[in-house]
Motif scaffolding. Structure first.
Motif, PDB file in Angstrom:
ATOM      1  N   TYR A  59       0.870  -1.177   0.000  1.00 57.87           N
ATOM      2  CA  TYR A  59       0.000   0.000   0.000  1.00 57.87           C
ATOM      3  C   TYR A  59       0.903   1.222   0.000  1.00 57.87           C
ATOM      4  O   TYR A  59       1.847   1.305   0.785  1.00 57.87           O
ATOM      5  N   THR A  60       0.618   2.180  -0.864  1.00 58.94           N
ATOM      6  CA  THR A  60       1.467   3.361  -0.993  1.00 58.94           C
ATOM      7  C   THR A  60       0.829   4.630  -0.438  1.00 58.94           C
ATOM      8  O   THR A  60       1.543   5.547  -0.044  1.00 58.94           O
ATOM      9  N   ASP A  61      -0.494   4.692  -0.445  1.00 57.21           N
ATOM     10  CA  ASP A  61      -1.203   5.898  -0.018  1.00 57.21           C
ATOM     11  C   ASP A  61      -2.563   5.533   0.561  1.00 57.21           C
ATOM     12  O   ASP A  61      -3.078   4.438   0.316  1.00 57.21           O
ATOM     13  N   GLU A  62      -3.120   6.487   1.302  1.00 54.11           N
ATOM     14  CA  GLU A  62      -4.465   6.344   1.847  1.00 54.11           C
ATOM     15  C   GLU A  62      -5.253   7.615   1.569  1.00 54.11           C
ATOM     16  O   GLU A  62      -4.714   8.717   1.672  1.00 54.11           O
ATOM     17  N   ILE A  63      -6.518   7.437   1.234  1.00 56.61           N
ATOM     18  CA  ILE A  63      -7.460   8.545   1.130  1.00 56.61           C
ATOM     19  C   ILE A  63      -8.537   8.251   2.170  1.00 56.61           C
ATOM     20  O   ILE A  63      -9.200   7.210   2.094  1.00 56.61           O
ATOM     21  N   LEU A  64      -8.695   9.135   3.139  1.00 57.57           N
ATOM     22  CA  LEU A  64      -9.580   8.852   4.269  1.00 57.57           C
ATOM     23  C   LEU A  64     -10.748   9.831   4.344  1.00 57.57           C
ATOM     24  O   LEU A  64     -10.587  11.025   4.107  1.00 57.57           O
ATOM     25  N   ALA A  65     -11.909   9.311   4.683  1.00 54.21           N
ATOM     26  CA  ALA A  65     -13.103  10.091   4.975  1.00 54.21           C
ATOM     27  C   ALA A  65     -13.829   9.359   6.094  1.00 54.21           C
ATOM     28  O   ALA A  65     -13.426   8.253   6.490  1.00 54.21           O
ATOM     29  N   ASP A  66     -14.879   9.928   6.588  1.00 53.67           N
ATOM     30  CA  ASP A  66     -15.606   9.312   7.690  1.00 53.67           C
ATOM     31  C   ASP A  66     -16.197   7.963   7.269  1.00 53.67           C
ATOM     32  O   ASP A  66     -17.079   7.909   6.421  1.00 53.67           O
ATOM     33  N   GLY A  67     -15.670   6.888   7.828  1.00 59.03           N
ATOM     34  CA  GLY A  67     -16.172   5.555   7.545  1.00 59.03           C
ATOM     35  C   GLY A  67     -15.731   4.955   6.226  1.00 59.03           C
ATOM     36  O   GLY A  67     -16.197   3.887   5.840  1.00 59.03           O
ATOM     37  N   VAL A  68     -14.819   5.627   5.521  1.00 62.64           N
ATOM     38  CA  VAL A  68     -14.363   5.163   4.210  1.00 62.64           C
ATOM     39  C   VAL A  68     -12.859   5.361   4.097  1.00 62.64           C
ATOM     40  O   VAL A  68     -12.326   6.368   4.553  1.00 62.64           O
ATOM     41  N   ALA A  69     -12.197   4.383   3.484  1.00 63.63           N
ATOM     42  CA  ALA A  69     -10.764   4.520   3.210  1.00 63.63           C
ATOM     43  C   ALA A  69     -10.479   4.026   1.801  1.00 63.63           C
ATOM     44  O   ALA A  69     -10.963   2.968   1.400  1.00 63.63           O
ATOM     45  N   GLY A  70      -9.705   4.801   1.074  1.00 64.77           N
ATOM     46  CA  GLY A  70      -9.187   4.368  -0.215  1.00 64.77           C
ATOM     47  C   GLY A  70      -7.730   3.997  -0.008  1.00 64.77           C
ATOM     48  O   GLY A  70      -6.917   4.852   0.341  1.00 64.77           O
ATOM     49  N   LEU A  71      -7.416   2.719  -0.133  1.00 60.29           N
ATOM     50  CA  LEU A  71      -6.058   2.223   0.088  1.00 60.29           C
ATOM     51  C   LEU A  71      -5.430   1.945  -1.272  1.00 60.29           C
ATOM     52  O   LEU A  71      -5.816   1.005  -1.976  1.00 60.29           O
ATOM     53  N   ILE A  72      -4.467   2.778  -1.647  1.00 59.37           N
ATOM     54  CA  ILE A  72      -3.825   2.688  -2.951  1.00 59.37           C
ATOM     55  C   ILE A  72      -2.676   1.681  -2.861  1.00 59.37           C
ATOM     56  O   ILE A  72      -1.880   1.727  -1.926  1.00 59.37           O
ATOM     57  N   PHE A  73      -2.596   0.775  -3.835  1.00 53.85           N
ATOM     58  CA  PHE A  73      -1.542  -0.241  -3.809  1.00 53.85           C
ATOM     59  C   PHE A  73      -0.828  -0.342  -5.143  1.00 53.85           C
ATOM     60  O   PHE A  73      -1.311   0.139  -6.161  1.00 53.85           O
ATOM     61  N   LYS A  74       0.329  -0.995  -5.089  1.00 61.60           N
ATOM     62  CA  LYS A  74       1.043  -1.340  -6.309  1.00 61.60           C
ATOM     63  C   LYS A  74       1.719  -2.684  -6.104  1.00 61.60           C
ATOM     64  O   LYS A  74       1.876  -3.156  -4.979  1.00 61.60           O
ATOM     65  N   GLY A  75       2.107  -3.280  -7.201  1.00 59.62           N
ATOM     66  CA  GLY A  75       2.787  -4.568  -7.189  1.00 59.62           C
ATOM     67  C   GLY A  75       2.915  -5.060  -8.616  1.00 59.62           C
ATOM     68  O   GLY A  75       2.800  -4.281  -9.568  1.00 59.62           O
ATOM     69  N   LYS A  76       3.127  -6.353  -8.760  1.00 65.70           N
ATOM     70  CA  LYS A  76       3.221  -6.961 -10.084  1.00 65.70           C
ATOM     71  C   LYS A  76       2.285  -8.156 -10.146  1.00 65.70           C
ATOM     72  O   LYS A  76       2.190  -8.934  -9.200  1.00 65.70           O
ATOM     73  N   ILE A  77       1.629  -8.286 -11.279  1.00 69.73           N
ATOM     74  CA  ILE A  77       0.746  -9.415 -11.529  1.00 69.73           C
ATOM     75  C   ILE A  77       1.269 -10.118 -12.771  1.00 69.73           C
ATOM     76  O   ILE A  77       1.373  -9.503 -13.837  1.00 69.73           O
TER      77      ILE A  77
END
Length: 125
Positions: A59-77
């Motif tokens: 996980y590289t970043d988070e976007i947070l609001a009340d009761g909600v989180a956007g968890l940004i990720f990276k990797g390889k598939i």
């Protein structure tokens, strides 16, 4: 509980911690199928398998609001770079009750579909 417990569970790739972070009636909206997956046991298996399919997951970043989180990720598939977001909605007690997973670019989504196809087929019966 909070989004941080879910984040930690996924980062550690720990099935028990993933399960503990989920509400009993959790719903996942997958990039692999239009049909959502429901229920703690099914969703635990799905998240655990999805995490296994992304090498070098972080996980590289988070976007947070009340009761909600956007968890940004990276990797390889399948050896190709991918990034995405887990949009996590939380109950008042901090358990995940709704999760939407997004992956980009298109080739990463296609590779993720290939990796997850056997698991999805099993879960859909």
């Amino acid at each position: 509980m909070s989004h941080q417990e879910f984040r930690r569970a996924v980062e550690l790739h720990d099935r028990e911690l993933i399960s503990a972070a989920l509400a009993p009636d959790v719903v996942v909206h997958s990039p692999v199928t239009a049909r959502p997956f429901t229920g703690k046991d099914v969703v635990t298996k799905l998240i655990y398998a999805a995490r296994a399919g992304v090498d070098g997951f972080v996980y590289t970043d988070e976007i947070l609001a009340d009761g909600v989180a956007g968890l940004i990720f990276k990797g390889k598939i399948k050896g190709r770079p991918a990034e995405g977001m887990d949009l996590v909605r939380l109950t008042d007690t901090g358990l995940v009750y709704d999760l939407t997973v997004m992956i980009r670019p298109l080739f990463a989504g296609a590779a993720f579909n290939e990796v997850m196809a056997p698991v999805v087929a099993e879960l859909l019966g």
